[in-house]
Design a protein around this motif. Structure first.
Motif, PDB file in Angstrom:
ATOM      1  N   ASN A  31       0.844  -1.191   0.000  1.00 41.21           N
ATOM      2  CA  ASN A  31       0.000   0.000   0.000  1.00 41.21           C
ATOM      3  C   ASN A  31       0.877   1.238   0.000  1.00 41.21           C
ATOM      4  O   ASN A  31       2.084   1.158   0.287  1.00 41.21           O
ATOM      5  CB  ASN A  31      -0.925  -0.023   1.222  1.00 41.21           C
ATOM      6  CG  ASN A  31      -0.146  -0.111   2.520  1.00 41.21           C
ATOM      7  OD1 ASN A  31       0.484   0.855   2.947  1.00 41.21           O
ATOM      8  ND2 ASN A  31      -0.151  -1.285   3.144  1.00 41.21           N
ATOM      9  N   ARG A  91      -0.655  -3.114  -7.886  1.00 48.04           N
ATOM     10  CA  ARG A  91      -1.157  -2.175  -6.884  1.00 48.04           C
ATOM     11  C   ARG A  91      -0.570  -0.779  -7.064  1.00 48.04           C
ATOM     12  O   ARG A  91      -0.863   0.122  -6.255  1.00 48.04           O
ATOM     13  CB  ARG A  91      -0.822  -2.690  -5.480  1.00 48.04           C
ATOM     14  CG  ARG A  91      -1.365  -4.063  -5.161  1.00 48.04           C
ATOM     15  CD  ARG A  91      -2.877  -4.106  -5.159  1.00 48.04           C
ATOM     16  NE  ARG A  91      -3.431  -3.212  -4.156  1.00 48.04           N
ATOM     17  CZ  ARG A  91      -4.691  -2.813  -4.127  1.00 48.04           C
ATOM     18  NH1 ARG A  91      -5.523  -3.197  -5.078  1.00 48.04           N
ATOM     19  NH2 ARG A  91      -5.110  -2.020  -3.178  1.00 48.04           N
ATOM     20  N   SER A 118      -3.200   1.976  -6.858  1.00 48.06           N
ATOM     21  CA  SER A 118      -4.110   2.045  -5.718  1.00 48.06           C
ATOM     22  C   SER A 118      -3.751   3.256  -4.858  1.00 48.06           C
ATOM     23  O   SER A 118      -2.582   3.607  -4.721  1.00 48.06           O
ATOM     24  CB  SER A 118      -4.034   0.764  -4.886  1.00 48.06           C
ATOM     25  OG  SER A 118      -2.740   0.595  -4.351  1.00 48.06           O
ATOM     26  N   GLY A 159       0.695  -8.152  -3.479  1.00 53.49           N
ATOM     27  CA  GLY A 159      -0.518  -8.067  -4.268  1.00 53.49           C
ATOM     28  C   GLY A 159      -1.664  -8.908  -3.759  1.00 53.49           C
ATOM     29  O   GLY A 159      -2.820  -8.705  -4.171  1.00 53.49           O
ATOM     30  N   GLN A 165      -5.012  -7.388  -0.820  1.00 54.90           N
ATOM     31  CA  GLN A 165      -6.362  -6.937  -1.141  1.00 54.90           C
ATOM     32  C   GLN A 165      -7.328  -8.104  -1.364  1.00 54.90           C
ATOM     33  O   GLN A 165      -8.426  -8.114  -0.801  1.00 54.90           O
ATOM     34  CB  GLN A 165      -6.324  -6.022  -2.370  1.00 54.90           C
ATOM     35  CG  GLN A 165      -7.609  -5.240  -2.614  1.00 54.90           C
ATOM     36  CD  GLN A 165      -7.955  -4.290  -1.478  1.00 54.90           C
ATOM     37  OE1 GLN A 165      -7.063  -3.809  -0.776  1.00 54.90           O
ATOM     38  NE2 GLN A 165      -9.229  -4.043  -1.287  1.00 54.90           N
TER      39      GLN A 165
END
Length: 327
Positions: A150, A176, A179, A214, A217
């Motif tokens: 993240n 990601r 994101s 990954g 999520q």
């Protein structure tokens, strides 16, 4: 606390590292004028110059070998490997030299090199662009291996990795990169964990779901879906793959009594096997079911049109959860 993408968070982490220490340099294929394939280094060469953000030849062994020499002369290189599957030409430099120099010199020499590797699938790429090769490096003593999932961790873990005296393999889940999430402004924010600490991203009481990169999520989605079946699943983002934060892991499994490990890499001899062994050894009398693993098939990564059938997803995670409760 700005809301930014993972790619931007890593970019700002690199920027702060370059600002804070004139010995930090960024090097790799197309990291300068192009800003990297995923634009993670966008704008850095313009602001810091081509002597600190260096476009290298297309030669991974040369990139890492040069970084080792620079580190021995007091620099802190951050190397970008353009895609995960491109790291293999540098494998000997990493496992035979980078990982060994500190031990070989009885601690007299440090090689603070960070090797950034965009990892995993999910973007419809061609062959050699969707590898999950973390087990090779986690197996190698002398390397730290970490994986962000993240923007918050992408920014702060990278800054911690650059400041670390050990060589760090820094995995970034490429699916990601776009994101978005908040990123803390200061290092003393409670959300900024040490580099080697796992994070409980969803507390639960019935089963511990261990994952990273990954897969975080999809595992969170699986945990939320499991609520409909009355199951409260704890999701832990490992973050550090070597060393593992076994304290956080075992405390959770001792409480829940069940454990599933999920990663994109094939299950055979993958990181999940080591985790399952370590947790079984520590938590044997607390377990109500065998530890189960979810991962890719034991085949080469398939062509892009088949990757949805290859990659673990919400359904494959929930299947493992169901099998754990069937015992």
């Amino acid at each position: 606390m700005p809301v930014i993408t993972l790619s931007k968070a890593i970019n700002t982490g690199l920027r702060r590292a370059l600002e804070d220490d004139p010995k930090v340099i960024v090097m790799g294929e197309d990291v300068g004028g192009l800003g990297g394939v995923f634009r993670v280094t966008d704008g850095l060469q313009k602001d810091f110059g081509s002597d600190r953000v260096i476009d290298t030849p297309l030669a991974e062994a040369g990139i890492v070998g040069t970084a080792i020499g620079l580190a021995l002369r007091g620099y802190r290189p951050v190397c970008e490997i353009q895609f995960d599957g491109f790291v293999y030409p540098a494998f000997s430099q990493i496992v035979s030299q980078l990982a060994k120099i500190r031990a070989r010199s009885s601690g007299k020499l440090a090689v603070p090199v960070v090797i950034r590797i965009p990892a995993g699938g999910g973007i419809g790429a061609v062959e050699h662009h969707s590898e999950s090769n973390e087990a090779y490096f986690a197996h190698t003593a002398g390397l730290r291996v970490v994986c962000c999932s993240n923007p918050q961790d992408g920014h702060w873990m990278l800054r911690q990795a650059v400041a670390c005296e050990d060589p760090v393999i820094f995995y970034e889940p490429k699916r990601r990169y776009w994101s978005k999430a908040e990123v803390a402004d200061a290092a003393d924010d409670d959300r900024v964990l040490p580099l080697d600490r796992a994070r409980i991203v969803r507390p639960g009481r019935d089963l511990t779901l261990l994952t990273y990169g990954g897969m975080v999520q999809p595992c969170l989605q699986a945990a939320n879906a499991a609520v409909e079946d009355g199951r409260d699943i704890e999701v832990i983002d490992l973050r550090s793959l070597s060393p593992l934060d076994l304290g956080t892991i075992t405390r959770s499994v001792e409480r829940t009594g069940r454990c599933v490990v999920a990663h994109e890499a094939p299950t055979f001899a993958g990181l999940g096997a080591e985790i399952a062994s370590a947790v079984t050894q520590s938590c044997f009398y607390h377990l109500q079911a065998p530890i189960l693993r979810v991962g890719g098939f034991n085949t080469p990564y398939p062509p892009a049109k088949f990757e949805d059938q290859y990659l673990p997803d919400l359904d494959s995670v929930l299947d493992a959860v169901d099998r754990s409760f069937a015992w």
